[in-house]
Design a protein around this motif. Structure first.
Motif, PDB file in Angstrom:
ATOM      1  N   ASP A 201      62.505 -85.668  66.554  1.00 28.94           N
ATOM      2  CA  ASP A 201      62.551 -85.076  65.218  1.00 28.94           C
ATOM      3  C   ASP A 201      62.361 -86.163  64.168  1.00 28.94           C
ATOM      4  O   ASP A 201      62.695 -87.321  64.381  1.00 28.94           O
ATOM      5  CB  ASP A 201      63.842 -84.302  64.992  1.00 28.94           C
TER       6      ASP A 201
ATOM      7  N   PRO B 183      55.690 -81.576  54.434  1.00 28.38           N
ATOM      8  CA  PRO B 183      54.708 -81.539  55.522  1.00 28.38           C
ATOM      9  C   PRO B 183      54.826 -82.699  56.515  1.00 28.38           C
ATOM     10  O   PRO B 183      54.125 -82.721  57.522  1.00 28.38           O
ATOM     11  CB  PRO B 183      53.355 -81.620  54.797  1.00 28.38           C
TER      12      PRO B 183
ATOM     13  N   ASP C  88      60.855 -82.890  59.653  1.00 27.94           N
ATOM     14  CA  ASP C  88      61.564 -81.687  60.088  1.00 27.94           C
ATOM     15  C   ASP C  88      62.739 -81.391  59.164  1.00 27.94           C
ATOM     16  O   ASP C  88      63.172 -80.249  59.049  1.00 27.94           O
ATOM     17  CB  ASP C  88      62.113 -81.876  61.505  1.00 27.94           C
TER      18      ASP C  88
ATOM     19  N   LEU D  75      58.180 -79.224  62.523  1.00 28.30           N
ATOM     20  CA  LEU D  75      56.761 -79.513  62.343  1.00 28.30           C
ATOM     21  C   LEU D  75      55.953 -78.845  63.451  1.00 28.30           C
ATOM     22  O   LEU D  75      56.455 -78.629  64.554  1.00 28.30           O
ATOM     23  CB  LEU D  75      56.527 -81.025  62.411  1.00 28.30           C
ATOM     24  N   ALA D  76      54.705 -78.558  63.182  1.00 27.90           N
ATOM     25  CA  ALA D  76      53.799 -78.065  64.212  1.00 27.90           C
ATOM     26  C   ALA D  76      53.611 -79.166  65.248  1.00 27.90           C
ATOM     27  O   ALA D  76      53.613 -80.358  64.896  1.00 27.90           O
ATOM     28  CB  ALA D  76      52.463 -77.679  63.593  1.00 27.90           C
ATOM     29  N   PRO D  77      53.464 -78.809  66.525  1.00 24.50           N
ATOM     30  CA  PRO D  77      53.353 -79.830  67.579  1.00 24.50           C
ATOM     31  C   PRO D  77      52.256 -80.873  67.345  1.00 24.50           C
ATOM     32  O   PRO D  77      52.480 -82.065  67.570  1.00 24.50           O
ATOM     33  CB  PRO D  77      53.084 -79.009  68.841  1.00 24.50           C
ATOM     34  N   ALA D  78      51.088 -80.460  66.896  1.00 21.64           N
ATOM     35  CA  ALA D  78      49.999 -81.414  66.656  1.00 21.64           C
ATOM     36  C   ALA D  78      50.352 -82.377  65.524  1.00 21.64           C
ATOM     37  O   ALA D  78      50.093 -83.584  65.608  1.00 21.64           O
ATOM     38  CB  ALA D  78      48.694 -80.689  66.352  1.00 21.64           C
ATOM     39  N   ARG D  79      50.969 -81.864  64.472  1.00 23.72           N
ATOM     40  CA  ARG D  79      51.395 -82.710  63.355  1.00 23.72           C
ATOM     41  C   ARG D  79      52.476 -83.681  63.816  1.00 23.72           C
ATOM     42  O   ARG D  79      52.471 -84.854  63.478  1.00 23.72           O
ATOM     43  CB  ARG D  79      51.886 -81.831  62.200  1.00 23.72           C
ATOM     44  N   ARG D  80      53.433 -83.197  64.619  1.00 22.99           N
ATOM     45  CA  ARG D  80      54.509 -84.049  65.128  1.00 22.99           C
ATOM     46  C   ARG D  80      53.939 -85.209  65.961  1.00 22.99           C
ATOM     47  O   ARG D  80      54.331 -86.342  65.804  1.00 22.99           O
ATOM     48  CB  ARG D  80      55.494 -83.252  65.980  1.00 22.99           C
ATOM     49  N   LYS D  81      52.989 -84.885  66.829  1.00 24.90           N
ATOM     50  CA  LYS D  81      52.395 -85.935  67.672  1.00 24.90           C
ATOM     51  C   LYS D  81      51.690 -86.978  66.807  1.00 24.90           C
ATOM     52  O   LYS D  81      51.872 -88.184  67.008  1.00 24.90           O
ATOM     53  CB  LYS D  81      51.410 -85.331  68.670  1.00 24.90           C
TER      54      LYS D  81
END
Length: 157
Positions: free
Chosen positions: A60, A84, A87, A127-133
Motif C-alpha cells: 500500500d 491518484p 491508497d 489504487l488500480a493494480p496497474a497504477r500500483r505496480k
C-alpha cells in the motif's frame, strides 16, 4: 531499531522550517514504526511534490502532507491532487496546530521531532493494480537512486 530519517528542506518548505522539519521527521518515524518505508520530498508524475510518500509491507502507498501552520494550509491547496498516487492520504501537523482547521476527510497525524500518532485514520481508496505496480516500481527506483547518492526527486512512471 534505530531510525535515522535524513530530510533536507526544499526552498518551498522554508516558511516555517523548524516546524516543517520536526513534523516531517516525526511523521516519517511514525511511518517506520508502522512498517512503512518513507521517502521525503517526492515529485509525483503530475508535478506535485509530496512531503512524504511511503510504501507499506503489503504494497500500500501512503502520502503525508506536512502543514507547519494555518498559513501554510490556507495558501497550499495542492493536496487534493495526490489521490491518484496513493491508497491513503494524511495531513501531519505539530501538536500545537489548532483543532478544526483541516478538513475531516483525510487522515491526521500529530507529530514532533521524536515521533507521532495517527489521530484520525485515512480512508482507503485502493489504487488500480496497474497504477500500483507502476508506482511501486518508480518508488523502488527512486529509493535506490537516493541510496546510491543520486539527488533524485521525481517518480518516473
Amino acid at each position: 531499531m534505530d531510525v535515522v530519517v535524513d530530510i533536507t528542506l526544499a526552498p518551498s518548505a522554508m516558511g516555517r522550517p523548524e516546524t516543517t522539519l520536526t513534523v516531517t521527521r516525526g511523521a516519517a518515524r511514525l511511518l517506520v514504526d508502522l512498517g512503512y518505508a518513507p521517502l521525503a520530498e517526492v515529485t509525483l508524475p503530475n508535478g506535485r511534490r509530496a512531503d512524504l510518500m511511503a510504501l507499506g509491507p503489503k504494497g500500500d502507498i501512503v502520502i503525508v502532507e506536512v502543514k507547519s501552520g494555518i498559513e501554510d494550509y490556507r495558501v497550499d491547496r495542492k493536496w487534493g491532487e495526490y489521490a491518484p498516487y496513493c491508497d491513503a492520504f494524511h495531513f501531519a501537523v505539530a501538536p500545537q496546530f489548532p483543532d478544526g482547521i483541516l478538513p475531516q476527510e483525510p487522515g491526521l497525524i500529530v507529530a514532533d521531532g521524536f515521533g507521532g500518532a495517527v489521530v484520525r485514520a485515512a480512508p482507503v481508496a485502493p489504487l488500480a493494480p496497474a497504477r500500483r505496480k507502476a508506482l511501486t516500481l518508480a518508488f523502488a527506483r527512486l529509493a535506490a537512486l537516493r541510496a546510491a547518492g543520486v539527488a533524485a526527486e521525481r517518480l518516473s512512471i
